[in-house]
Motif scaffolding. Sequence first.
Motif, PDB file in Angstrom:
ATOM      1  N   UNK A  17       0.812  -1.224   0.000  1.00  0.00           N
ATOM      2  CA  UNK A  17       0.000   0.000   0.000  1.00  0.00           C
ATOM      3  C   UNK A  17       0.845   1.273   0.000  1.00  0.00           C
ATOM      4  N   UNK A  18       2.164   1.149   0.150  1.00  0.00           N
ATOM      5  CA  UNK A  18       2.985   2.347   0.274  1.00  0.00           C
ATOM      6  C   UNK A  18       3.166   3.054  -1.061  1.00  0.00           C
ATOM      7  N   UNK A  19       3.536   4.329  -0.977  1.00  0.00           N
ATOM      8  CA  UNK A  19       3.943   5.069  -2.174  1.00  0.00           C
ATOM      9  C   UNK A  19       5.297   4.549  -2.653  1.00  0.00           C
ATOM     10  N   UNK A  20       5.583   4.765  -3.918  1.00  0.00           N
ATOM     11  CA  UNK A  20       6.778   4.218  -4.537  1.00  0.00           C
ATOM     12  C   UNK A  20       8.078   4.624  -3.838  1.00  0.00           C
ATOM     13  N   UNK A  21       8.249   5.888  -3.406  1.00  0.00           N
ATOM     14  CA  UNK A  21       9.517   6.238  -2.736  1.00  0.00           C
ATOM     15  C   UNK A  21       9.776   5.423  -1.466  1.00  0.00           C
ATOM     16  N   UNK A  22       8.737   5.147  -0.714  1.00  0.00           N
ATOM     17  CA  UNK A  22       8.914   4.346   0.507  1.00  0.00           C
ATOM     18  C   UNK A  22       9.243   2.907   0.148  1.00  0.00           C
ATOM     19  N   UNK A  23       8.574   2.363  -0.872  1.00  0.00           N
ATOM     20  CA  UNK A  23       8.872   0.991  -1.304  1.00  0.00           C
ATOM     21  C   UNK A  23      10.318   0.872  -1.771  1.00  0.00           C
ATOM     22  N   UNK A  24      10.794   1.889  -2.508  1.00  0.00           N
ATOM     23  CA  UNK A  24      12.183   1.850  -2.983  1.00  0.00           C
ATOM     24  C   UNK A  24      13.159   1.872  -1.820  1.00  0.00           C
ATOM     25  N   UNK A  25      12.892   2.735  -0.846  1.00  0.00           N
ATOM     26  CA  UNK A  25      13.805   2.828   0.290  1.00  0.00           C
ATOM     27  C   UNK A  25      13.867   1.496   1.046  1.00  0.00           C
ATOM     28  N   UNK A  49      -0.375   5.463   3.255  1.00  0.00           N
ATOM     29  CA  UNK A  49      -0.605   4.288   2.412  1.00  0.00           C
ATOM     30  C   UNK A  49      -1.965   4.372   1.743  1.00  0.00           C
ATOM     31  N   UNK A  50      -2.145   3.579   0.715  1.00  0.00           N
ATOM     32  CA  UNK A  50      -3.284   3.700  -0.193  1.00  0.00           C
ATOM     33  C   UNK A  50      -4.587   3.143   0.372  1.00  0.00           C
ATOM     34  N   UNK A  51      -4.567   2.538   1.542  1.00  0.00           N
ATOM     35  CA  UNK A  51      -5.810   2.024   2.109  1.00  0.00           C
ATOM     36  C   UNK A  51      -6.771   3.152   2.465  1.00  0.00           C
ATOM     37  N   UNK A  52      -6.214   4.267   2.921  1.00  0.00           N
ATOM     38  CA  UNK A  52      -7.009   5.461   3.228  1.00  0.00           C
ATOM     39  C   UNK A  52      -6.354   6.637   2.517  1.00  0.00           C
ATOM     40  N   UNK A  53      -6.506   6.726   1.210  1.00  0.00           N
ATOM     41  CA  UNK A  53      -5.736   7.698   0.426  1.00  0.00           C
ATOM     42  C   UNK A  53      -6.006   9.153   0.791  1.00  0.00           C
TER      43      UNK A  53
END
Length: 325
Positions: free
Chosen positions: A205-213, A256-260
């Motif tokens: 559910x995370x945004x891409x920058x957090x997933x990359x980190x 996160x995208x669960x509660x955008x």
Amino acid sequence: MTTFVDLTAWLAAEPADAALKDVVRTIAATCARISRVVASGALSGSLGAAGSINVQDEEQKKLDVITNDMLSDALKACGPVAGLASEEMEEVEPTGRVGGYLVTFDPLDGSSNIDVNVSVGTIFSVLPAPAGHAPVEADFLRPGRDQVAAGYAVYGPQTMLVLTLASGVNGFTLDAEGRWLLTHRAIAIKADTAEFAINMSNQRHWAEPVRRYIDGCLRGKDGPRGKNFNMRWVASMVADVHRILMRGGIFMYPWDAREPDKPGKLRLMYEANPMSLLVERAGGKAIGDGGDILDVQPTRLHQRVPVALGSANEVEAVRAEMRAG
């Protein structure tokens, strides 16, 4: 035999006014009482749900209500306090006095863990009160850099109070006689770390920058970070941040995208601001969506923000990912 300075003696030497010290003593004394209530657990019938929902739309635990009442009552009786606000209360509560200080608090952070005997805590922040009128909500909406004191008590194997007033961060341990004794002077967070804290179950559910980190951390020596990382996650902010202050690390609770429509889960006034002040004063950094949390101008009392805080170089690595988009 080591002789420890107690909180009263430490406060006497601090360059802060007497009224602020009175507020801190009141909070500390109440936290000592809360520690006993938390420690009694099922023996006092204080575990379990209270059967009510708070302003955050979360189920309240019995101890949420008990500890909120304990702190509210103590602060209302404290002469320098003009108003208070809590994570558990919908609106601010003026005390009928003018001037002095405003206090915001999370009476029992991590209370969802209380029934399984995991460390929980109390987080607080102190702001200047307006001089000419009884405080209203707008008077609480000040950036975190305006805080004149902040801290938390963590109720774990030892009960500790971690505090900042004019400068620096110091830790006190509660002894068997109910005294807060200075055991951790000038707490400092190492700039580098190989330990992160995040709820990995939300990764998708995370945004891409957090997933990359986080992906870079998980890839270890073979990845872009060039070193192996460990993960630690208590799911109690006060416990996770306490670990970081004691030995370094980075704590993240991102959007996160669960509660955008919600920018984050943690509350700016009751959690993010006081913890960010402690972390910065200890040499670490704290950011929200890329900017420093302490520079955020609050727009409402129960505002939520994303959080990444801890060892400075790791927080800057997260910021760099956010700027890369």
